[in-house]
Design an enzyme around this catalytic site. Sequence first.
Site, PDB file in Angstrom:
ATOM      1  N   CYS A  89       4.681  25.198  19.286  1.00 41.72           N
ATOM      2  CA  CYS A  89       6.100  24.885  19.466  1.00 41.72           C
ATOM      3  C   CYS A  89       6.808  24.752  18.115  1.00 41.72           C
ATOM      4  O   CYS A  89       6.974  25.736  17.412  1.00 41.72           O
ATOM      5  CB  CYS A  89       6.235  23.639  20.334  1.00 41.72           C
ATOM      6  SG  CYS A  89       7.873  23.466  21.030  1.00 41.72           S
ATOM      7  N   HIS A 124       2.914  24.851  25.298  1.00 46.75           N
ATOM      8  CA  HIS A 124       1.998  23.742  24.966  1.00 46.75           C
ATOM      9  C   HIS A 124       0.647  23.917  25.659  1.00 46.75           C
ATOM     10  O   HIS A 124       0.527  23.659  26.853  1.00 46.75           O
ATOM     11  CB  HIS A 124       2.617  22.406  25.402  1.00 46.75           C
ATOM     12  CG  HIS A 124       3.755  21.999  24.530  1.00 46.75           C
ATOM     13  ND1 HIS A 124       3.600  21.249  23.401  1.00 46.75           N
ATOM     14  CD2 HIS A 124       5.076  22.276  24.624  1.00 46.75           C
ATOM     15  CE1 HIS A 124       4.763  21.071  22.823  1.00 46.75           C
ATOM     16  NE2 HIS A 124       5.689  21.685  23.546  1.00 46.75           N
ATOM     17  N   GLU A 129      -1.886  22.103  25.380  1.00 43.94           N
ATOM     18  CA  GLU A 129      -2.560  20.814  25.586  1.00 43.94           C
ATOM     19  C   GLU A 129      -2.178  20.134  26.894  1.00 43.94           C
ATOM     20  O   GLU A 129      -2.876  19.244  27.350  1.00 43.94           O
ATOM     21  CB  GLU A 129      -2.275  19.873  24.400  1.00 43.94           C
ATOM     22  CG  GLU A 129      -0.832  19.368  24.252  1.00 43.94           C
ATOM     23  CD  GLU A 129       0.108  20.359  23.565  1.00 43.94           C
ATOM     24  OE1 GLU A 129      -0.252  21.542  23.429  1.00 43.94           O
ATOM     25  OE2 GLU A 129       1.220  19.957  23.177  1.00 43.94           O
TER      26      GLU A 129
END
Length: 509
Positions: free
Chosen positions: A79, A167, A169
Amino acid sequence: MEETILILDFGSQYTQLIARRVRELNVYCEIHPFNHIPEINAHVKGVILSGSPFSVRGDDVPNPELNGIRKELPILGVCYGAQLLAQQEGGLVAPSEIREYGRANLAFIHRDSKLMNGVNDGSQVWMSHGDTILELPEHFEVISSTHDVEVAGYKIKGEETYGIQFHPEVYHTTEGAVLLRNYVVDICACTQSWTPDSFIETSIASLQEKLGNEKVVLGLSGGVDSSVAAELLHRAIGDNLYCIFVDNGLLRKNEFGKVLDSYKGLGLNVKGVDVKERFYEALAGISEPEDKRKAIGRTFIEVFDEEAHKIKDVKWLAQGTIYPDVIESISVKGPSATIKSHHNVGGLPDVMKLKIIEPLNSLFKDEVRKIGRALAMPADILNRHPFPGPGLGIRIIGDITPEKIRILQDVDDLFIEGLKNYGLYDEVWQALAVLLPVQTVGVMGDERTYENVVVLRAVGSTDGMTADWSHLPYEFLSKVSNDIINRVKGVNRVVYDISSKPPSTIEWE
Ligand code: XMP
């Protein structure tokens, strides 16, 4: 030292999550603020740049010099990290025209990309950004796109530097773990050897080297962190670890004896100090929550200091500090960062003039539990609900008396044992009872009663920062309520707390 992935934190709410995902791959990683990049040694295998609440287009935003890292080590920008690298190399980052928040699907995947290897066409990813990369420099190539975002991922040609705008994660990126594995294992060549056993082995060796023959004192609370820290130190230095377990008179019913026995069962060199009366004296007549916390904290420090001084030549104070506490104190605060109030009884280190040792300060809570399991510690210590330092002192609203403590201990015990008997204890994150300074009218047999109200509270949470009230079965609540009213003298009404945090807190004081 083990192989390490460095995560440079630009202030994203997800930075800790990146660390946890990397560690789930059995690879050690550390979070450092973007403006304090540590020295890059041979153990560092790769660097991840986190997201951020800032915009790369703003003035005075995080923009560290990455020349010592670029081309030397594989980099993954996530990001903001991806946008920063693109902008630093002459690309164009602009405000997104359409909202890039939420789920999206990968419409293009470069099949030769090591980073995207094994990620399926159409795979769902999670976007959360106000800016987007509109133009890439010549020496960049696109490795993934979504329908709306052409540059969902890129690679810088001729170097192992990657950027992704989504993202990996977060849970909603369904193949995020595949992508992170590709980065950490295939691109950075980490061997995935960081396991609970390897942690225990290296910790014991480094504790032995650091502490030698010196004595260490540690305050046990009955909680997971101090207990696992004690067991680890005990394995390293045996009886040179002196544990102190204080009965402040505000523990759960029979907890002091039970917990002390289980510590002794572990072979710990532990001294139980019963100073209930001293705490009750310090608390007499105090009703204001912060004053109660201060009185309890102060008395604890006095007692602990006196006990520690009885240990001849003690040099170290061990603490069960865990990684989130460390990160919290060094983390990058974005414009929307929330201020967390620190609850724990502080001040010990300043008073005691001892060197500090914190064997768990690189671990997350769930990792501490895993270490505890690998050390074969009893499940009732490892799975215990969190319990605040000031104990029942902040669950008796208003002033505290031994009689009120007796009532609350009995209520709490019936509630907690009930949860265990119904198989609900492990389903909730924390459960507690509160004694209100309110009497209500009831009827028992033919008699009118005028007695206390107690509150039961159970919540689900991951870290206590936010919490939802637990939807416990009515049948269970009804049984516990009956048991409490029938068995605990002084209580004629039980209510269940259905507030979530925020706006309420977990404790009532
Ligand atoms: P709150 O009430 O702030 O609680 O929602 C969040 C978590 O912190 C615990 N807590 C404390 N722990 N000393 C502690 O060691 C304190 O003074 C304290 N106050 C709250 C609470 O039990 C919950 O797990």
